[in-house]
Design a protein around this motif. Structure first.
Motif, PDB file in Angstrom:
ATOM      1  N   ASN B  50       0.845  -1.195   0.000  1.00 56.73           N
ATOM      2  CA  ASN B  50       0.000   0.000   0.000  1.00 56.73           C
ATOM      3  C   ASN B  50       0.878   1.241   0.000  1.00 56.73           C
ATOM      4  OD1 ASN B  50      -2.034  -1.796   2.260  1.00 56.73           O
ATOM      5  ND2 ASN B  50      -2.573  -1.337   0.146  1.00 56.73           N
ATOM      6  N   ALA B  52       2.824   2.080  -2.543  1.00 58.51           N
ATOM      7  CA  ALA B  52       4.034   1.881  -3.331  1.00 58.51           C
ATOM      8  C   ALA B  52       4.056   2.770  -4.573  1.00 58.51           C
ATOM      9  CB  ALA B  52       4.155   0.415  -3.737  1.00 58.51           C
ATOM     10  N   LYS B 399       0.787   4.093   6.069  1.00 57.36           N
ATOM     11  CA  LYS B 399       1.870   4.817   5.407  1.00 57.36           C
ATOM     12  C   LYS B 399       1.403   6.240   5.109  1.00 57.36           C
ATOM     13  CE  LYS B 399       5.208   4.578   1.705  1.00 57.36           C
ATOM     14  NZ  LYS B 399       5.132   4.868   0.301  1.00 57.36           N
ATOM     15  N   ASN B 414      -4.270   2.361   2.480  1.00 51.18           N
ATOM     16  CA  ASN B 414      -4.039   3.119   3.708  1.00 51.18           C
ATOM     17  C   ASN B 414      -5.307   3.808   4.181  1.00 51.18           C
ATOM     18  OD1 ASN B 414      -1.221   2.701   4.456  1.00 51.18           O
ATOM     19  ND2 ASN B 414      -0.797   3.550   2.432  1.00 51.18           N
TER      20      ASN B 414
HETATM   21  N1  LIG Z   1      -3.401  13.369  -4.107  1.00 51.67           N
HETATM   22  C1  LIG Z   1      -2.379  13.019  -3.313  1.00 51.67           C
HETATM   23  N2  LIG Z   1      -1.869  13.888  -2.416  1.00 51.67           N
HETATM   24  C2  LIG Z   1      -0.859  13.568  -1.608  1.00 51.67           C
HETATM   25  N3  LIG Z   1      -0.251  12.370  -1.611  1.00 51.67           N
HETATM   26  C3  LIG Z   1      -0.699  11.444  -2.461  1.00 51.67           C
HETATM   27  C4  LIG Z   1      -1.791  11.710  -3.352  1.00 51.67           C
HETATM   28  N4  LIG Z   1      -2.032  10.604  -4.096  1.00 51.67           N
HETATM   29  C5  LIG Z   1      -1.133   9.689  -3.670  1.00 51.67           C
HETATM   30  N5  LIG Z   1      -0.324  10.185  -2.705  1.00 51.67           N
HETATM   31  C6  LIG Z   1       0.769   9.478  -2.012  1.00 51.67           C
HETATM   32  O1  LIG Z   1       1.516   8.796  -2.993  1.00 51.67           O
HETATM   33  C7  LIG Z   1       1.926   7.523  -2.533  1.00 51.67           C
HETATM   34  C8  LIG Z   1       1.534   6.459  -3.535  1.00 51.67           C
HETATM   35  O2  LIG Z   1       0.132   6.323  -3.554  1.00 51.67           O
HETATM   36  P1  LIG Z   1      -0.632   5.307  -4.527  1.00 51.67           P
HETATM   37  O3  LIG Z   1      -2.085   5.626  -4.413  1.00 51.67           O
HETATM   38  O4  LIG Z   1      -0.028   5.353  -5.871  1.00 51.67           O
HETATM   39  O5  LIG Z   1      -0.321   3.908  -3.836  1.00 51.67           O
HETATM   40  P2  LIG Z   1      -0.772   2.441  -4.300  1.00 51.67           P
HETATM   41  O6  LIG Z   1       0.443   1.698  -4.652  1.00 51.67           O
HETATM   42  O7  LIG Z   1      -1.836   2.513  -5.310  1.00 51.67           O
HETATM   43  O8  LIG Z   1      -1.331   1.845  -2.928  1.00 51.67           O
HETATM   44  P3  LIG Z   1      -2.648   0.932  -2.647  1.00 51.67           P
HETATM   45  O9  LIG Z   1      -2.226  -0.478  -2.833  1.00 51.67           O
HETATM   46  O10 LIG Z   1      -2.925   1.195  -1.184  1.00 51.67           O
HETATM   47  O11 LIG Z   1      -3.735   1.367  -3.531  1.00 51.67           O
HETATM   48  C9  LIG Z   1       1.281   7.336  -1.157  1.00 51.67           C
HETATM   49  O12 LIG Z   1       2.267   7.548  -0.177  1.00 51.67           O
HETATM   50  C10 LIG Z   1       0.237   8.403  -1.084  1.00 51.67           C
HETATM   51  O13 LIG Z   1       0.109   8.876   0.223  1.00 51.67           O
END
Ligand SMILES: Nc1ncnc2c1ncn2[C@@H]1O[C@H](COP(=O)(O)OP(=O)(O)OP(=O)(O)O)[C@@H](O)[C@H]1O
Ligand SMILES: [Mg+2]
Lengths: 337, 512
Positions: B50, B52, B399, B414
């Motif tokens: 989560n 990543a 995270k 998260n």
């Molecule tokens: N709009 C935003 N504003 C601030 N931080 C963000 C935003 N979108 C994503 N992030 C941050 O970017 C990072 C990557 O997020 P992302 O949503 O790509 O993760 P993910 O791999 O899809 O996780 P998951 O498996 O939980 O869906 C995270 O630390 C998140 O907090």
């Protein structure tokens, strides 16, 4: 290790929830209108005469155009309070550019034919400016348009020095007073504007995109809708319609008062919400909004015909708005927001 | 690195490629010089814990936001300008992790959003639209009336509509960001069948999921991200499940199996007592009791009524019959505040609608049920709230930048952990969890389930609604629902096959 507690596998079948009756909401006010027509006929025989009904329509054209504008904006999930100031400002400035200083004009002496196009252009520019502040600078729409409402009203007071303008160019008075095929021109314009709006919002992709944006703007963007561009267009159309309403009002009254349009915005919201347009965006139809306008117009007319003291109008109007809200809540069965 | 030429349809050019992509949000680095190359015609998995950066890459690959640096190409051609949404939509269709269904519109219009006029003209024909929508839904086995408002759909139905829409575009490249997180077994099977047949006709997929067995089932290649970096890309066949977990987490420790709590005794007092509960059209006459310190699972397919049962217990739905008691006191039906006051904590199924306020911080969301305890006379002490939230962030391994980060800026998994934190915040007597680990990565899932274990050990009665086998393994017993009734009770020690066939309703009368 599996133990049976019950072998009864019948249970309740996952029944289908009942069909959505969202469409019904559009017609929620039709019974109310019928009731009002009956009440009106009982109160005064003159009520159902063609003359009176046309009169009701004509009195509602300006409010109706504003409600149309606000409904478009509300459906796309935005809000515009400044429309009521544009109603006074746009015609006042367009006229002031034409008439001489002696009649409280600016003395620029633009030719008479510029009146209507300049008036509409000013309305569009106010919408464009709202769009710039809301979409480019990402300011809150409510406060931006509240600010613009005050500034625009103030500008009108400034250049007219608080005076009413009387020397209207002919083109203005023509639209406000002319009759086409037995109906006032303003009624035709009002009907045409709503017809175009209803068809656009009901049957064209571009119109449907307002609902998509108002319902979930991130999703609309993901679906390929250029949300900012659409909202900007809607705000410009809103300003344009407000200017058109101001033009008709000026023509009908033969003057532009310094307070033209003032406080109209409350009635505009009331009509839109009674008609089922949601303040949260994405919901409501122009037909519903139109019904809202008609309900308010009919109530006003019946009160006049029934010789109710005008001191009571305000209280009765307010009460009617509340009753209409409750009625449409009951007929639609859904919570309003 | 392959040389990418400008000539279109150069032989062997990948369906999509991203190179040297970086993206930051404030001080959070979401992607750090990552690349991915998705060969034409393959199903390519993207996995990682989560946060990543998977969904961030998806939004860049679909043109929703620009990368800070790096480039994207499709079939060897540079990606279109960001403003040209139509061009993006021709190249790639996507099921986003966050729902893009517009609740105020009908299902039919959602399916054909922004392309409602099906013919050559630009006038929309509503009857035709509804017919076409019914075709698309039917083809995909989704039993939903196209004329219904999308806001009335269940979470599963909404997800299915979303998938049907992405697949119906005719795009040659389709991204699915955790499409299976909200689906039950048969629906996932149908999705995979559809994916296989589309793949046979040459469609390329990028598939994101935290269910690693799905990746081995449907994908040929896999890319792993960890902490915003690209870790590896490999054929699926060359990796074991443990190897994949190791690449994702950066450590080679096994995953736990089953619960660590001592066996339940029948002496413990009953905390949650559900008596004859029923909701018309969903489930009927359900009786169940959860004792202090016990974890009871409720499993069943999407149509089993298990979610409605949980929602009736926590007050999100008004039951038509029956009653709920917590520690011997009746709970007023159909009221969430009453349920909270009675000592029920819960994780709802729809985290966006009922679980979170997106524009509030983690701390505010997580402490919402106990706001009145954080200060005197209705004031809230920000310091105490942050302290509490910091504790939750650590114990649930959320995270985030810190307790003040807005929930809308968290990754999907998260956000789910914040919902869990909120449910636990008021130390409930009874905890009702609906799909608590949906969208949560393999490692965090362990953390979350450990927390459930610890909560139970402290004396909370836990009701866990899920058909995730990992979740159900922590349970002392599992109730299996089928078409609105509890048909079985399965004590811990079941095998996967036993439970899966019970859930699917196979042989439910074998005990006669
Ligand atoms: N709009 C935003 N504003 C601030 N931080 C963000 C935003 N979108 C994503 N992030 C941050 O970017 C990072 C990557 O997020 P992302 O949503 O790509 O993760 P993910 O791999 O899809 O996780 P998951 O498996 O939980 O869906 C995270 O630390 C998140 O907090
Ligand atoms: Mg994600």
């Amino acid at each position: 290790m599996v133990t049976e507690t019950s072998t009864r596998a019948t249970g309740v079948a996952a029944a289908r929830p009942k069909l959505a009756i969202a469409r019904l909401r559009d017609f929620a006010l039709v019974p109310a209108i019928i009731v009002l027509l009956v009440v009106g006929a009982l109160v005064a025989p003159a009520f159902l005469s063609t003359g009176n009904l046309i009169n009701v329509l004509q009195q509602q054209t300006e409010l109706g155009l504003l409600v149309l504008a606000e409904a478009l904006i509300l459906v796309s999930g935005k809000i515009d309070l400044s429309l009521e100031s544009t109603v006074g400002f746009a015609p006042a400035l367009a006229i002031a550019l034409i008439i001489p200083k002696a009649s409280h004009g600016l003395g620029l002496g633009l030719p008479e034919w510029t009146g209507i196009p300049v008036c509409l252009l000013i309305g569009a520019l106010v919408g464009l400016f709202n769009g710039f502040l809301i979409l480019k600078l990402r300011l809150s729409g409510f406060v931006v348009t509240l600010g613009v409402l005050i500034v625009v009203r103030g500008l009108q007071l400034g250049f007219t020095t608080g005076q009413n303008l009387f020397d209207l160019p002919l083109s203005f008075t023509y639209l406000g007073t002319a009759e086409w095929l037995g109906l006032p021109a303003s009624v035709w314009i009002f009907a045409a504007a709503f017809a175009v709006g209803i068809v656009a919002l009901g049957y064209f992709r571009q119109g449907r995109s307002l609902y998509a944006i108002g319902g979930n703007s991130d999703a609309a963007r993901a679906a390929g809708i250029r949300t900012d561009r659409v909202i900007w267009t809607v705000l410009v159309i809103g300003g344009l319609l407000a200017a058109l309403a101001g033009l008709l009002m000026a023509g009908r009254l033969g003057s532009v008062a310094a307070s033209q349009g003032q406080n109209m915005i409350f009635t505009v919201f009331a009509a839109a919400v009674i008609g089922g347009v949601s303040l949260n965006g994405g919901k409501g139809t122009l037909f519903g909004a139109l019904c809202g306008v008609l309900v308010l117009g009919l109530v006003q007319n019946i009160l006049t015909l029934a010789h109710v003291s005008s001191y009571w109008y305000q209280a009765i109007n307010g009460a009617i708005i509340l009753v209409a809200l409750m009625l449409s809540r009951i007929t639609s069965g859904k919570a309003q927001d | 690195m392959s040389a990418v030429t400008d000539t279109s349809s150069a032989a062997g050019s990948p369906a999509a490629e991203a190179r040297q992509i970086s993206k930051r949000y404030g001080k959070t680095v979401a992607l750090n010089e990552v690349g991915i190359r998705i060969a034409d015609g393959e199903s390519h998995a993207l996995v990682g814990r989560n946060g990543a950066g998977k969904s961030t890459l998806v939004s860049i690959l679909t043109g929703l936001q620009p990368p800070d640096s790096g480039e994207v190409s499709f079939g060897g051609e540079a990606a279109p300008a960001l403003a040209d949404r139509d061009a993006w939509r021709r190249r790639v269709a996507c099921v986003y992790q966050k729902s893009t269904i517009i609740p105020t519109l009908t299902v039919a219009e959602n399916l054909f959003i922004n392309r409602q006029a099906l013919g050559t003209g630009s006038l929309i024909s509503w009857p035709k639209l509804r017919r076409r929508a019914a075709d698309v839904l039917g083809e995909f086995g989704v039993d939903v009336d196209p004329a219904r408002a999308a806001e009335d759909l269940t979470v599963e139905q909404r997800q299915l509509v979303e998938i049907a829409r992405a697949l119906s575009f005719g795009a040659r490249f389709i991204i699915l960001d955790e499409p299976t997180a909200q689906l039950d077994g048969p629906a996932i099977e149908r999705l995979f069948e559809r994916m296989r047949s589309l793949q046979d006709s040459g469609v390329t997929f990028l598939f994101i999921s935290h269910h690693l067995q799905e990746i081995f089932e449907i994908c040929q290649a896999v890319t792993v991200f960890r902490d915003a970096r690209h870790i590896l890309t490999s054929p699926v066949a060359a990796l074991s499940k443990d190897g994949l977990v190791e690449a994702m987490t950066g450590e080679a420790t096994g995953l736990r199996d089953g619960n660590t709590r001592p066996a339940m005794t029948d002496q413990a007092p009953v905390v949650l007592d559900v008596d004859g509960l029923g909701v018309a059209g969903a489930f009927d006459d359900v009786n169940l009791q959860v004792r202090q310190g016990e974890v009871v699972g409720v499993a069943g397919s999407a149509s089993s009524g298990k979610v409605a049962l949980a929602e009736a217990i926590v007050g999100l739905r008004k039951p038509d019959s029956g009653s709920v008691q917590v520690t011997g006191r009746p709970v007023r039906a159909g009221s969430v505040p009453a349920a909270l006051a009675a000592g029920i904590g819960f994780v709802p199924q729809d985290r966006h609608k009922e679980g979170l306020v997106a524009d509030l911080s983690i701390a505010e969301n997580a402490t919402m049920p106990i706001a009145h305890r954080l200060g005197r006379f209705g004031s809230i002490s920000p310091r105490r709230r942050r302290e509490l939230a910091n504790g939750m962030i650590t114990s649930l391994a959320i995270k985030a930048d810190g307790p003040d980060q807005l929930v809308s800026g968290l990754s999907g998994g998260n956000q789910q952990k914040v919902v869990m934190a909120r449910a636990l915040s008021n130390e409930p007597d009874a905890l009702v969890l609906i799909d608590p680990t949906a969208g949560v990565d393999v490692r965090s899932k362990q953390t979350l389930l450990d927390v459930v274990d610890q909560t139970a050990e402290r004396g909370t009665a836990v009701l866990m609604i899920s058909d995730e086998l990992d979740d159900l393994r922590t349970c002392d017993r599992v109730l299996v629902m089928f078409h609105g009734t509890v048909i079985r009770e399965v004590r811990s020690g079941w095998t996967d096959n036993e439970l899966v066939s019970a859930i699917e309703g196979i042989g439910e009368s074998s005990g006669d």
